[in-house]
Design a protein around this motif. Structure first.
Motif, short mmCIF file in Angstrom:
data_model
loop_
_atom_site.label_atom_id
_atom_site.label_comp_id
_atom_site.label_asym_id
_atom_site.label_seq_id
_atom_site.Cartn_x
_atom_site.Cartn_y
_atom_site.Cartn_z
N ILE A 173 0.80 -1.22 0.00
CA ILE A 173 0.00 0.00 0.00
C ILE A 173 0.83 1.28 0.00
CG2 ILE A 173 -2.30 -0.55 0.89
CD1 ILE A 173 -1.25 -0.28 3.71
N LYS A 174 2.00 1.26 0.62
CA LYS A 174 2.80 2.49 0.67
C LYS A 174 3.40 2.82 -0.69
CE LYS A 174 5.04 1.36 4.52
NZ LYS A 174 5.90 1.55 5.71
N ASP A 175 3.32 1.89 -1.64
CA ASP A 175 3.77 2.17 -3.00
C ASP A 175 2.65 2.73 -3.87
OD1 ASP A 175 6.40 0.97 -2.53
OD2 ASP A 175 5.29 -0.91 -2.40
N GLY A 197 -6.06 -1.42 -1.92
CA GLY A 197 -5.05 -1.92 -0.99
C GLY A 197 -5.67 -2.68 0.16
N MET A 198 -4.87 -3.56 0.75
CA MET A 198 -5.31 -4.25 1.95
C MET A 198 -4.38 -3.87 3.09
SD MET A 198 -5.66 -8.29 2.87
CE MET A 198 -4.00 -8.41 3.57
N VAL A 199 -4.97 -3.53 4.25
CA VAL A 199 -4.20 -3.21 5.44
C VAL A 199 -4.18 -4.46 6.32
CG1 VAL A 199 -4.06 -1.69 7.45
CG2 VAL A 199 -4.98 -0.81 5.28
N VAL A 221 -9.70 2.50 -2.14
CA VAL A 221 -10.45 1.29 -1.80
C VAL A 221 -9.53 0.44 -0.93
CG1 VAL A 221 -11.79 -0.64 -2.67
CG2 VAL A 221 -11.59 1.45 -4.05
N PHE A 222 -9.59 0.68 0.37
CA PHE A 222 -8.74 -0.05 1.31
C PHE A 222 -9.62 -0.97 2.13
CE2 PHE A 222 -4.69 2.78 2.00
CZ PHE A 222 -4.42 2.72 0.65
N VAL A 223 -9.18 -2.21 2.30
CA VAL A 223 -9.87 -3.16 3.17
C VAL A 223 -8.90 -3.55 4.27
CG1 VAL A 223 -10.86 -5.48 3.31
CG2 VAL A 223 -11.37 -4.03 1.34
N HIS A 224 -9.38 -3.58 5.51
CA HIS A 224 -8.55 -4.04 6.61
C HIS A 224 -8.74 -5.55 6.77
CE1 HIS A 224 -7.22 -0.17 8.55
NE2 HIS A 224 -8.00 0.23 7.57
N ARG A 275 -16.90 -3.57 -1.64
CA ARG A 275 -16.26 -2.24 -1.60
C ARG A 275 -15.65 -1.88 -2.95
NH1 ARG A 275 -13.13 -1.61 3.64
NH2 ARG A 275 -15.28 -1.63 4.39
N ALA A 276 -15.00 -2.86 -3.58
CA ALA A 276 -14.38 -2.59 -4.88
C ALA A 276 -15.44 -2.22 -5.92
CB ALA A 276 -13.57 -3.80 -5.33
N ARG A 277 -16.53 -2.96 -5.92
CA ARG A 277 -17.58 -2.69 -6.92
C ARG A 277 -18.24 -1.33 -6.69
NH1 ARG A 277 -18.79 -6.81 -10.32
NH2 ARG A 277 -17.98 -8.88 -9.74
#
Lengths: 167, 167, 167, 167, 167
Positions: free
Chosen positions: B52-54, B75-77, B108-111, B128-130
């Motif tokens: 994610i940091k990229d 990204g996924m956290v 669009v970040f998912v934990h 979430r992506a959709r």
């Protein structure tokens, strides 16, 4: 991953590391890049700074002054709360450095408390440095290769975790 | 929301995702945009980075180098404290990237710890992506459509929560 | 405060809000500005985005693209820890947006857990939106009026707390 | 410190304060500067904003629009967790404002929970505002004076703590 | 480290310190640089500010206004939670100052609660200031010297911890 194709034949790679860290991560990275990309003509520029908070501007200089094609930042975050804050500040500095240069900087940070013991910590240093060295070269030369692994749960420093299984 | 009007007829959409995430969110987004905007002429540019940091600098490059009209960051956290910090740094990087380009980047970040189990987590990734894929296209083509939903408590990844009831 | 003097006679006001929030704060603000500044010629530009982290660049665009004279950002911060972090990121984004444009952006953020119940939360949404709408117009048109209230412990969303009593 | 030498004879001082704070810190500062620098020709520009997060851009405008020679920011940080976050955001905003203008902004922030009671809090407001007002003038006119106190453990708002005793 | 080679023969060194700190760290640094680099022609520019949050812009000015070749920032972070936040803000400010100037700023920060007692704290102040003074000169004059110590676990303020032992 075996020897990997890359689409350019010459790469100037900047490596910024610290005297604070407790392993020669830049050394692992150089070794890995030499092994995995035998046909790539490589030039390494290595610059050492005292600690992680000195890495962002050094990385920016590796692009702007030394004209590197790709830069990797190697750092170790200590175990104390104050060290965690330093790591966060260094990572934010790297974010700005990337956005100011429009370049990737591959961040290879290891937390001193990640390992179960010194031996385990040592292997995290090596695994993360080696895997991210490959990522860095691919980002600079053949980014489409990375898309093959999109969403697959890859990890550096430990085992890959894989894609979510929905049933 | 059924097939949605958009006021331009051509859109170049950048999708930045990671090898760290555990689902192909960009794939869901492409599918959703193809379904919901059948009359829109779409070009997708997909770029994968390690973590994610990229994403922030990659998104900035998708605007500045690839001349995309809209960019989405997937990204996924991870679940550890250090992952949460990384997510925060990535989100701050995205804030600067947006302000430097004067463009929206739909985050669009998912934990990884959001789901009750792997199946639930998988459905959050997809929902979430959709939903954010539609948001992204509307932001770029027909933002007035979003004002119809202002203050209505919409959610991506789970059910909408709705407007506050005052009596 | 009753109908308030302002020293210009025309104002283009940008209102950025979200589909995530659970109340129509921009609606309250428009109503309040119409009531309290009847002699001011007003133009409202309203733009809705998905969530609070989309507000900073939208506000910057309201100044730079739409040439607004004053911009107000309306957002709701959810109750989870991850939402608090999002709120913090959005507020930092607004700080940069202000410094990059040399303009004020009045931040009207409500935390979903501020209210004792939904009714109370609803009244916070309304009170904060209405009071800050007046602040925004005064900042743009008659800032000296605010100096009359300097250090008096004014609050938006709840009752004013007043000046410290030293004896 | 008694009446203090300063090496210029004219100073335009910007004072940014808030309606949220619960004391007239700018008033104390003006009084102190008038007392301690009787031979300095002073011009005060005072601008009030709603809360601390509005201070950074106001301070930047005091330099760039109003051409002040020195700017002081007065704010109060409330007692809730959300207020602490606001204080942090405001302080970061001030950091950027300073770096963007290449100017000092003396930050006079008081936390509402610093005082043992309202009377004590009131005296912190006054002491900090008065001492930092002197610091601000010295920074702008005679910075070498401050070096006499380097490393001496000076405090504003409470008693000086002094230099470390090593034996 | 004994007297150290450096590859230039003239260096203008900026030292920024505070009245808040409880030790004369800049004094230790000047003494150490004079001892360890006897053949280097040195010019010291010392500027004192009230607290750590005033250091970043002062350091930037030491480069941009005073044309120093290397700048060192000396600060003490107090023991309260609010002090820790100030330290974090100052460090972030230093990150931006470095990236805006493309120069290193060696950050010599001591936390007031690092020492077991006042005597111990005093020795941390001195050791860290002296060791980082050498780092600063080497960064400016002979950075390759630092690479000899890359990954060796050097520490300033306490004993070096050394490289990880893997077996």
């Amino acid at each position: 991953m075996e020897a990997v194709d890359c689409m350019v034949n010459r790469l100037k790679i900047g490596l910024a590391d610290t005297t604070f860290a407790r392993a020669d991560m830049a050394g692992f990275a150089i070794d890995e890049i030499n092994r995995k990309f035998p046909d790539l003509q490589k030039e390494f520029v290595r610059r050492t700074v005292p600690g992680i908070k000195d890495l962002p501007v050094e990385c920016k200089l590796l692009y702007e002054r030394d004209k590197c094609d790709m830069v990797i930042a190697f750092g170790m975050v200590g175990k104390e709360a104050v060290d965690k804050t330093c790591g966060h500040e260094a990572s934010l500095g790297l974010q700005w450095a990337k956005l100011m240069t429009n370049k990737h900087i591959v961040e290879v940070f290891v937390h001193e408390d990640e390992g179960k013991n010194e031996k385990d910590l040592g292997s995290i240093f090596e695994d993360r440095a080696r895997k991210h060295a490959i990522n860095a070269v691919l980002l600079a030369t053949n980014q489409q290769e990375l898309t093959k692994y999109a969403g697959l749960g890859l990890r550096q420093g430990r085992m890959h975790v894989g894609k979510i299984v929905r049933e």
